[in-house]
Design an enzyme around this catalytic site. Structure first.
Site, PDB file in Angstrom:
ATOM      1  N   TRP B  98       0.881  -1.168   0.000  1.00 28.55           N
ATOM      2  CA  TRP B  98       0.000   0.000   0.000  1.00 28.55           C
ATOM      3  C   TRP B  98       0.912   1.209   0.000  1.00 28.55           C
ATOM      4  O   TRP B  98       1.833   1.306   0.813  1.00 28.55           O
ATOM      5  CB  TRP B  98      -0.843  -0.016   1.275  1.00 28.55           C
ATOM      6  N   ASP B 117       4.087  -4.962   4.263  1.00 31.74           N
ATOM      7  CA  ASP B 117       3.715  -5.837   5.371  1.00 31.74           C
ATOM      8  C   ASP B 117       4.725  -6.970   5.509  1.00 31.74           C
ATOM      9  O   ASP B 117       5.325  -7.410   4.536  1.00 31.74           O
ATOM     10  CB  ASP B 117       2.315  -6.418   5.139  1.00 31.74           C
TER      11      ASP B 117
END
Lengths: 141, 172
Positions: B98, B117
């Site tokens: 993201w 992540d």
């Protein structure tokens, strides 16, 4: 004499600096709209196809050239037509490598505008169709 | 002739024998042209870009208030054995991320932040932060952080989030 020699070098530096400013904008647009999935070097990951060393293949046919604009990530991005065209050109110059077999005519806002009004629905099917047609044309040559 | 005259004469003759009349012009020319083209070399450009793109760092990377976490939605890797830039041992960093921008109050500029992540272990559970600035609904899948961004990794199990500066933002 030295001054004469220096002049083109200075002009060249100025042009290079101006270009690097534009490239900063286009890199930012790539980062914000594409990089999340396509990764910084266009290599892709998992189900995200690699643009690195591959994206130029699509430019071997008109349908392929249109595919790069009509693929939803391009067509429905929040970028203006000018900036979308600039990002697409940057992607080709940056990632196509040897996959670009003929000289590349850069995308323009005027070319991109009507195409992106028709985003692809069945992306995978269209993509396969385009790539098969190109592979078939290559085989015939 | 005194000593100084001798030395100067010797040096002058040596110089005259060893250097050409246009040597200075040649050297100076090479220096000017060469110097002017150094900023055009990719190495120099990369160094310049790095310098320009490096944020002034202030704040605590283990706190939700840290400037890079403006859009974070998850556990801070800094509290989980990693850092704001690196994954804890035993986890794998997702290449699919993201991406958003955050304002750095320390230098007043906006930066592009990639929330990579770390995946492959169950949720870290420490330092849950939900600032979500710039988060968009799921119909903008590339700009929503409400989905699991452990994509392109061997495991889809989410452990924690990093916040890596990848560039300088352009203001519209």
């Amino acid at each position: 004499m030295v001054r004469l020699l220096l002049l083109p070098v200075l002009l060249w530096s100025a042009a290079a600096l101006a270009a690097s400013d534009d490239s900063g904008r286009v890199v930012f647009d790539y980062q914000m709209n594409c990089q999340g999935c396509h990764t910084p070097d266009g290599a892709g990951a998992g189900s995200v196809p690699a643009m690195q060393g591959h994206v130029g293949v699509f430019l071997q046919s008109q349908a392929g050239r249109e595919y790069l604009v009509r693929v939803p990530g391009s067509a429905t991005s929040a970028l203006s037509d000018e900036r979308l065209a600039a990002v697409l050109n940057w992607i080709v110059y940056e990632f196509a490598g040897d996959s670009l077999q003929s000289p590349f005519t850069p995308y323009t806002a005027a070319e991109v505008a009507p195409l992106r009004k028709h985003p692809l629905n069945e992306v995978d099917d269209y993509r396969q169709h385009v790539l098969r047609a190109i592979a078939g044309a290559d085989a015939r040559e | 002739m005194n000593f100084f005259d001798k030395v100067f004469e010797q040096r002058s003759r040596q110089l005259a024998q060893r250097s050409s009349r246009r040597g200075l012009l040649k050297g100076l020319g090479a220096m000017l042209v060469g110097g002017a083209s150094i900023p055009l070399l990719p190495v120099a450009r990369a160094a310049g870009a790095e310098g320009a793109g490096r944020p002034v760092e202030e704040g605590d990377p283990s706190s939700c208030d840290y400037w890079r976490y403006c859009a974070i939605d998850g556990f801070l890797c800094d509290c989980c054995g990693g850092s704001a830039n690196t994954c804890p041992p035993g986890t794998e960093m997702s290449p699919v991320t993201w991406i958003g921008t955050c304002h750095n109050p320390a230098d007043g500029r906006n930066y592009v932040i990639s929330y990579n992540d770390c995946c492959g272990k169950s949720s870290c559970g420490a330092c849950l932060c939900m600032r979500d600035e710039g988060d968009r609904p799921v119909y903008r899948p590339d700009k929503t952080n409400d989905l699991n961004w452990c994509l392109g990794t061997s495991s889809v199990t989410y452990h924690c989030s990093t916040a890596i500066v990848v560039g300088v933002a352009f203001d519209d």
